[in-house]
Write an enzyme that holds these catalytic residues in place. Structure first.
Site, PDB file in Angstrom:
ATOM      1  N   TRP A  92      -1.561   7.895  10.406  1.00 36.37           N
ATOM      2  CA  TRP A  92      -2.559   7.194   9.616  1.00 36.37           C
ATOM      3  C   TRP A  92      -3.816   7.009  10.451  1.00 36.37           C
ATOM      4  O   TRP A  92      -3.792   6.543  11.583  1.00 36.37           O
ATOM      5  CB  TRP A  92      -2.038   5.874   9.053  1.00 36.37           C
ATOM      6  CG  TRP A  92      -1.271   4.971   9.960  1.00 36.37           C
ATOM      7  CD1 TRP A  92      -1.608   4.562  11.209  1.00 36.37           C
ATOM      8  CD2 TRP A  92      -0.019   4.340   9.659  1.00 36.37           C
ATOM      9  NE1 TRP A  92      -0.666   3.722  11.713  1.00 36.37           N
ATOM     10  CE2 TRP A  92       0.321   3.557  10.790  1.00 36.37           C
ATOM     11  CE3 TRP A  92       0.827   4.337   8.553  1.00 36.37           C
ATOM     12  CZ2 TRP A  92       1.483   2.798  10.834  1.00 36.37           C
ATOM     13  CZ3 TRP A  92       1.976   3.575   8.611  1.00 36.37           C
ATOM     14  CH2 TRP A  92       2.300   2.831   9.730  1.00 36.37           C
ATOM     15  N   GLU A 114      -1.145   0.893  -5.808  1.00 33.45           N
ATOM     16  CA  GLU A 114      -1.185   2.259  -6.365  1.00 33.45           C
ATOM     17  C   GLU A 114      -0.242   2.415  -7.550  1.00 33.45           C
ATOM     18  O   GLU A 114      -0.488   3.251  -8.430  1.00 33.45           O
ATOM     19  CB  GLU A 114      -0.817   3.267  -5.273  1.00 33.45           C
ATOM     20  CG  GLU A 114      -1.908   3.551  -4.266  1.00 33.45           C
ATOM     21  CD  GLU A 114      -2.092   2.451  -3.235  1.00 33.45           C
ATOM     22  OE1 GLU A 114      -3.098   2.469  -2.496  1.00 33.45           O
ATOM     23  OE2 GLU A 114      -1.205   1.560  -3.152  1.00 33.45           O
ATOM     24  N   TYR A 140       0.319  10.118   4.217  1.00 33.56           N
ATOM     25  CA  TYR A 140       0.007  10.424   5.601  1.00 33.56           C
ATOM     26  C   TYR A 140       1.057  11.406   6.112  1.00 33.56           C
ATOM     27  O   TYR A 140       2.254  11.151   5.989  1.00 33.56           O
ATOM     28  CB  TYR A 140       0.035   9.159   6.465  1.00 33.56           C
ATOM     29  CG  TYR A 140      -0.631   7.955   5.845  1.00 33.56           C
ATOM     30  CD1 TYR A 140      -2.002   7.949   5.568  1.00 33.56           C
ATOM     31  CD2 TYR A 140       0.105   6.819   5.513  1.00 33.56           C
ATOM     32  CE1 TYR A 140      -2.605   6.847   5.002  1.00 33.56           C
ATOM     33  CE2 TYR A 140      -0.493   5.710   4.956  1.00 33.56           C
ATOM     34  CZ  TYR A 140      -1.859   5.727   4.690  1.00 33.56           C
ATOM     35  OH  TYR A 140      -2.452   4.631   4.118  1.00 33.56           O
ATOM     36  N   ARG A 141       0.605  12.483   6.712  1.00 32.51           N
ATOM     37  CA  ARG A 141       1.579  13.478   7.185  1.00 32.51           C
ATOM     38  C   ARG A 141       2.493  12.858   8.246  1.00 32.51           C
ATOM     39  O   ARG A 141       2.109  11.937   8.971  1.00 32.51           O
ATOM     40  CB  ARG A 141       0.850  14.699   7.731  1.00 32.51           C
ATOM     41  CG  ARG A 141       0.230  14.481   9.095  1.00 32.51           C
ATOM     42  CD  ARG A 141      -0.575  15.687   9.528  1.00 32.51           C
ATOM     43  NE  ARG A 141      -0.962  15.592  10.928  1.00 32.51           N
ATOM     44  CZ  ARG A 141      -2.167  15.889  11.385  1.00 32.51           C
ATOM     45  NH1 ARG A 141      -3.120  16.274  10.553  1.00 32.51           N
ATOM     46  NH2 ARG A 141      -2.434  15.805  12.676  1.00 32.51           N
ATOM     47  N   ASP A 157      -4.872  22.523   9.254  1.00 34.46           N
ATOM     48  CA  ASP A 157      -5.441  21.630   8.249  1.00 34.46           C
ATOM     49  C   ASP A 157      -6.234  22.378   7.187  1.00 34.46           C
ATOM     50  O   ASP A 157      -6.461  23.581   7.270  1.00 34.46           O
ATOM     51  CB  ASP A 157      -6.329  20.575   8.924  1.00 34.46           C
ATOM     52  CG  ASP A 157      -5.876  19.169   8.594  1.00 34.46           C
ATOM     53  OD1 ASP A 157      -5.609  18.916   7.411  1.00 34.46           O
ATOM     54  OD2 ASP A 157      -5.763  18.344   9.509  1.00 34.46           O
ATOM     55  N   ASN A 202       0.854  -1.185   0.000  1.00 34.46           N
ATOM     56  CA  ASN A 202       0.000   0.000   0.000  1.00 34.46           C
ATOM     57  C   ASN A 202       0.889   1.234   0.000  1.00 34.46           C
ATOM     58  O   ASN A 202       1.915   1.276   0.688  1.00 34.46           O
ATOM     59  CB  ASN A 202      -0.910   0.038   1.225  1.00 34.46           C
ATOM     60  CG  ASN A 202      -1.783   1.290   1.242  1.00 34.46           C
ATOM     61  OD1 ASN A 202      -2.718   1.406   0.459  1.00 34.46           O
ATOM     62  ND2 ASN A 202      -1.458   2.234   2.105  1.00 34.46           N
TER      63      ASN A 202
END
Length: 474
Positions: A191, A237, A177-178, A287, A173
């Site tokens: 995550w 991906e 994710y920051r 954000d 995968n």
């Protein structure tokens, strides 16, 4: 076209007049983010920016995909509409029944082309491993990691491609994710519970095993897009990336964690997460909702090695009040995944729009071919259960004849809305970043059925005194 590396894409943007260089020294702490935010707020998304002097050995590039034009160039097409047509044609060819032997034989070249999209492993090292830093030399402070907003909990890697493996199947995968930098050797790993990375983490925890993780940055920009795409769980991906670039992604094995990453990316941060460790406090983080997401506990990522190209460029994005770069990434997702939605979930859907002000999945508008009573209910409930559309909070369902990207057309229909008949309320899964829910990750949803509104007279909107969502919860 596809790109052999990130610098090749930067050079293309410069030739197209889509990039500006900043020769003055700028700080990765707030200054780069401030300049990038000002650029992103310009009409059409402004230009990409290459900051040549950052107080480190590496330049920083931002706003790479921050316009419709640059997003199309990143995906190797002249326009996103061309991509939609290519996907429609592919799915039509694959799903149309083949009545004759000739029609079946005609599929062979297509099948051969599809086979060439599969990612390929290669032996030896990639250009992403020209420089290898291990042990005490692998210091995150060598990288120009950004701090974007004054109240952020620290510096964050904002455009990472986080690679994890399913411990049972070995399926890869790649998610975005920051990553908050805590010190030279550790970071947070943000995550959410709904994400595939979190599922892998839970599986490793149940098995009592340390979890290998590799974070890649840069390379062909299609890699970063693929990491954001709402791919089905357990689908690679890099298969999507191979389709978009029309050639396979070449992968090399990391040096300390055994995960494969693109050979041509700019940086690789190798390491592990130990599920036996107590989670650590991460955040706050400014954000895309315009609010800081609050501190919470997430796994700690331990760095075992950092590798990079000799001419590496550090890519970053700024997350904040729209419009930002992520608005154009979401626009590409609308175009790419419209055909699969029609094929697998909702054949009546004719168009999908996620307005920038809705910050991606929070607000969506769909146009459908309405044939029967209650069809908008069916569409809303199905989409709320489809992949990342489960995070949708507000959904507008209009007739196929509606120009859903014209706010004036939608507003005219809303003025004809009948609240007693046209509001579809429910409760369900929401984004963990949603600051307006009483329960994190769960709350109310609302759909507006505008498919019959055009036939009514315009009138002042009158809401009922009491509105009962599905299930009778006030």
């Amino acid at each position: 076209m596809s790109y052999n590396n990130l610098r090749e894409f930067i050079e293309r943007l410069e030739r197209e007049g889509e990039l500006v260089r900043v020769a003055a020294e700028v700080s990765p702490v707030e200054e780069i983010a401030e300049l990038t935010d000002r650029m992103a707020k310009q009409p059409g998304g402004g230009k990409a920016i290459l900051f040549e002097r950052t107080g480190t050995d590496f330049p920083v590039v931002t706003n790479l995909m921050g316009s419709e034009r640059r997003m199309a160039l990143a995906l190797g097409v002249e326009s996103l509409d061309a991509l939609t047509r290519r996907i429609d044609a592919l799915l039509h060819e694959v799903t149309t029944p083949k009545a004759t032997l000739w029609e079946k034989l005609r599929m062979l070249p297509l099948l051969g082309e599809m086979a060439r999209w599969m990612p390929r492993s290669r032996r030896g090292r990639g250009t992403c491993q020209e420089v290898v830093l291990r042990g005490e030399a692998a210091r995150l402070s060598l990288l120009p990691v950004l701090k974007c907003w004054p109240e952020d909990g620290g510096r964050f890697v904002t455009l990472p491609m986080v690679h994890t493996l399913d411990p049972d199947t070995g399926v890869r995968n790649v998610g975005m994710y920051r990553i908050q930098v805590f010190d030279d050797r550790t970071t947070g790993m943000h995550w959410h519970v709904h994400k595939t990375g979190a599922r892998h983490y839970d599986d490793y925890r149940r098995q009592g095993r340390r979890m290998p993780v590799a974070v890649a940055l840069g390379g062909d920009p299609v890699y970063a897009y693929a990491a954001t795409a709402p791919m089905p769980d357990n689908m690679d991906e890099y298969l999507l990336a191979g389709f978009l670039r029309r050639r396979p992604v070449e992968l090399v094995r990391c040096l300390t964690c055994g995960i494969e990453v693109p050979a041509d990316c700019d940086f690789v941060i190798e390491g592990y997460v130990d599920p036996a460790e107590e989670k650590t406090v991460e955040g706050p983080f400014g954000d895309h909702t315009g609010f800081y997401s609050l501190e919470d506990r997430y796994p700690r990522f331990h760095v075992t090695a950092i590798t990079h190209r000799r001419d590496a460029v550090y890519p970053a994005t700024v997350v904040g009040v729209p419009p930002e770069e992520d608005a154009y990434i979401a626009e590409a997702t609308e175009r790419i995944f419209l055909a699969p939605i029609r094929l697998a979930v909702q054949p009546e859907v004719r168009d999908l729009w996620m307005p920038t002000a809705g910050t991606a999945h929070n607000l969506a508008v769909v146009a459908i071919e309405r044939r029967y009573e209650g069809q908008a209910h069916k569409v809303a409930q199905s989409l709320w259960g489809a992949g990342q559309m489960m995070f949708n909070k507000y959904l507008v369902v209009a007739d196929a004849a509606t120009e859903i990207r014209r706010v004036e057309a939608l507003a005219a229909l809303v003025r004809r809305l009948d609240p007693a008949r046209d509001l579809i309320a429910a409760e369900g899964v929401l984004d963990v970043l949603d600051h307006a829910t009483a329960t994190p990750g769960f709350g109310g949803k609302l759909a507006l059925d505008l498919t019959r509104a055009a036939a009514r007279e315009e009138q002042p909107l009158q809401l009922p005194e009491r509105f009962e969502p599905c299930g009778g919860v006030a």
